[in-house]
Design a protein around this motif. Structure first.
Motif, PDB file in Angstrom:
ATOM      1  N   ILE A  69       7.883   5.753  48.513  1.00  0.00           N
ATOM      2  CA  ILE A  69       9.290   5.438  48.208  1.00  0.00           C
ATOM      3  C   ILE A  69       9.996   6.676  47.668  1.00  0.00           C
ATOM      4  O   ILE A  69      11.139   6.950  48.037  1.00  0.00           O
ATOM      5  N   VAL A  70       9.326   7.441  46.812  1.00  0.00           N
ATOM      6  CA  VAL A  70       9.920   8.690  46.311  1.00  0.00           C
ATOM      7  C   VAL A  70      10.269   9.598  47.490  1.00  0.00           C
ATOM      8  O   VAL A  70      11.386  10.134  47.579  1.00  0.00           O
ATOM      9  N   ILE A  71       9.336   9.767  48.414  1.00  0.00           N
ATOM     10  CA  ILE A  71       9.564  10.617  49.586  1.00  0.00           C
ATOM     11  C   ILE A  71      10.703  10.063  50.438  1.00  0.00           C
ATOM     12  O   ILE A  71      11.571  10.814  50.899  1.00  0.00           O
ATOM     13  N   LEU A  72      10.727   8.756  50.636  1.00  0.00           N
ATOM     14  CA  LEU A  72      11.793   8.134  51.428  1.00  0.00           C
ATOM     15  C   LEU A  72      13.163   8.353  50.776  1.00  0.00           C
ATOM     16  O   LEU A  72      14.136   8.673  51.460  1.00  0.00           O
ATOM     17  N   LEU A 108      16.673   6.190  40.899  1.00  0.00           N
ATOM     18  CA  LEU A 108      15.772   5.412  41.757  1.00  0.00           C
ATOM     19  C   LEU A 108      14.458   6.155  41.998  1.00  0.00           C
ATOM     20  O   LEU A 108      13.389   5.543  42.032  1.00  0.00           O
ATOM     21  N   ILE A 109      14.549   7.469  42.163  1.00  0.00           N
ATOM     22  CA  ILE A 109      13.331   8.279  42.330  1.00  0.00           C
ATOM     23  C   ILE A 109      12.479   8.189  41.068  1.00  0.00           C
ATOM     24  O   ILE A 109      11.260   7.977  41.139  1.00  0.00           O
ATOM     25  N   TRP A 110      13.122   8.330  39.919  1.00  0.00           N
ATOM     26  CA  TRP A 110      12.391   8.225  38.652  1.00  0.00           C
ATOM     27  C   TRP A 110      11.745   6.845  38.507  1.00  0.00           C
ATOM     28  O   TRP A 110      10.599   6.730  38.091  1.00  0.00           O
ATOM     29  N   TRP A 111      12.484   5.798  38.861  1.00  0.00           N
ATOM     30  CA  TRP A 111      11.971   4.432  38.755  1.00  0.00           C
ATOM     31  C   TRP A 111      10.717   4.270  39.615  1.00  0.00           C
ATOM     32  O   TRP A 111       9.706   3.716  39.162  1.00  0.00           O
ATOM     33  N   ALA A 112      10.748   4.749  40.844  1.00  0.00           N
ATOM     34  CA  ALA A 112       9.566   4.664  41.706  1.00  0.00           C
ATOM     35  C   ALA A 112       8.436   5.524  41.146  1.00  0.00           C
ATOM     36  O   ALA A 112       7.264   5.121  41.174  1.00  0.00           O
ATOM     37  N   TRP A 113       8.780   6.700  40.622  1.00  0.00           N
ATOM     38  CA  TRP A 113       7.769   7.606  40.072  1.00  0.00           C
ATOM     39  C   TRP A 113       6.984   6.949  38.935  1.00  0.00           C
ATOM     40  O   TRP A 113       5.794   7.239  38.746  1.00  0.00           O
ATOM     41  N   TYR A 115       5.631   4.274  38.834  1.00  0.00           N
ATOM     42  CA  TYR A 115       4.520   3.497  39.382  1.00  0.00           C
ATOM     43  C   TYR A 115       3.533   4.327  40.188  1.00  0.00           C
ATOM     44  O   TYR A 115       2.649   3.789  40.842  1.00  0.00           O
ATOM     45  N   THR A 116       3.682   5.655  40.129  1.00  0.00           N
ATOM     46  CA  THR A 116       2.782   6.532  40.895  1.00  0.00           C
ATOM     47  C   THR A 116       1.448   6.726  40.197  1.00  0.00           C
ATOM     48  O   THR A 116       0.526   7.285  40.773  1.00  0.00           O
ATOM     49  N   GLY A 117       1.366   6.319  38.948  1.00  0.00           N
ATOM     50  CA  GLY A 117       0.123   6.520  38.199  1.00  0.00           C
ATOM     51  C   GLY A 117       0.072   7.852  37.496  1.00  0.00           C
ATOM     52  O   GLY A 117      -0.938   8.224  36.902  1.00  0.00           O
ATOM     53  N   ARG A 118       1.135   8.598  37.540  1.00  0.00           N
ATOM     54  CA  ARG A 118       1.221   9.905  36.877  1.00  0.00           C
ATOM     55  C   ARG A 118       1.628   9.759  35.445  1.00  0.00           C
ATOM     56  O   ARG A 118       2.271   8.922  35.009  1.00  0.00           O
TER      57      ARG A 118
END
Length: 118
Positions: A69-72, A108-113, A115-118
């Motif tokens: 999602i971040v990439i998209l 939105l990028i931050w929100w998805a990030w 959940y990346t596990g980072r």
């Protein structure tokens, strides 16, 4: 609370992805002119939104879905810029919304990030 946010995010991407498939014309209008295959790219981005959102729902695939999602979101950012340019050139009274949408993309990028596990 974090899980609730995840489900809200997934639902939003599924909804938006479905809208890409049902009403592609609106999305095609904001595509940068230099990109080929507007219709196909709108359908592809809609399918990706749905699939990536579904990946968020399962712990085993959640990080992958979030990164995709971040990439998209980065990949479709030029369409948001194009929409702002078009609204500016046409003196559209809703230009302010398109300008607000640009920094919203970073949120939105931050929100998805999250959940990346980072």
């Amino acid at each position: 609370m974090k899980l609730t946010g995840l489900y809200i995010m997934a639902a939003l991407y599924i909804f938006t992805g479905i809208m890409h498939l049902l009403r592609p014309k609106g999305f095609m209008q904001i595509m940068p002119k230099y990109l080929p295959w507007h219709y196909e790219l709108v359908l592809l981005s809609g399918i990706c939104e749905i699939l990536f959102a579904l990946l968020l729902l399962f712990p085993a695939t959640r990080a992958t879905g979030a990164w995709l999602i971040v990439i998209l979101l980065i990949a479709v950012f030029p369409a948001n810029i194009q929409m702002a340019i078009d609204f500016y050139q046409k003196h559209n009274p809703y230009l302010w919304l398109t300008l607000l949408r640009l920094p919203l993309q970073l949120i939105l990028i931050w929100w998805a990030w999250l959940y990346t596990g980072r």
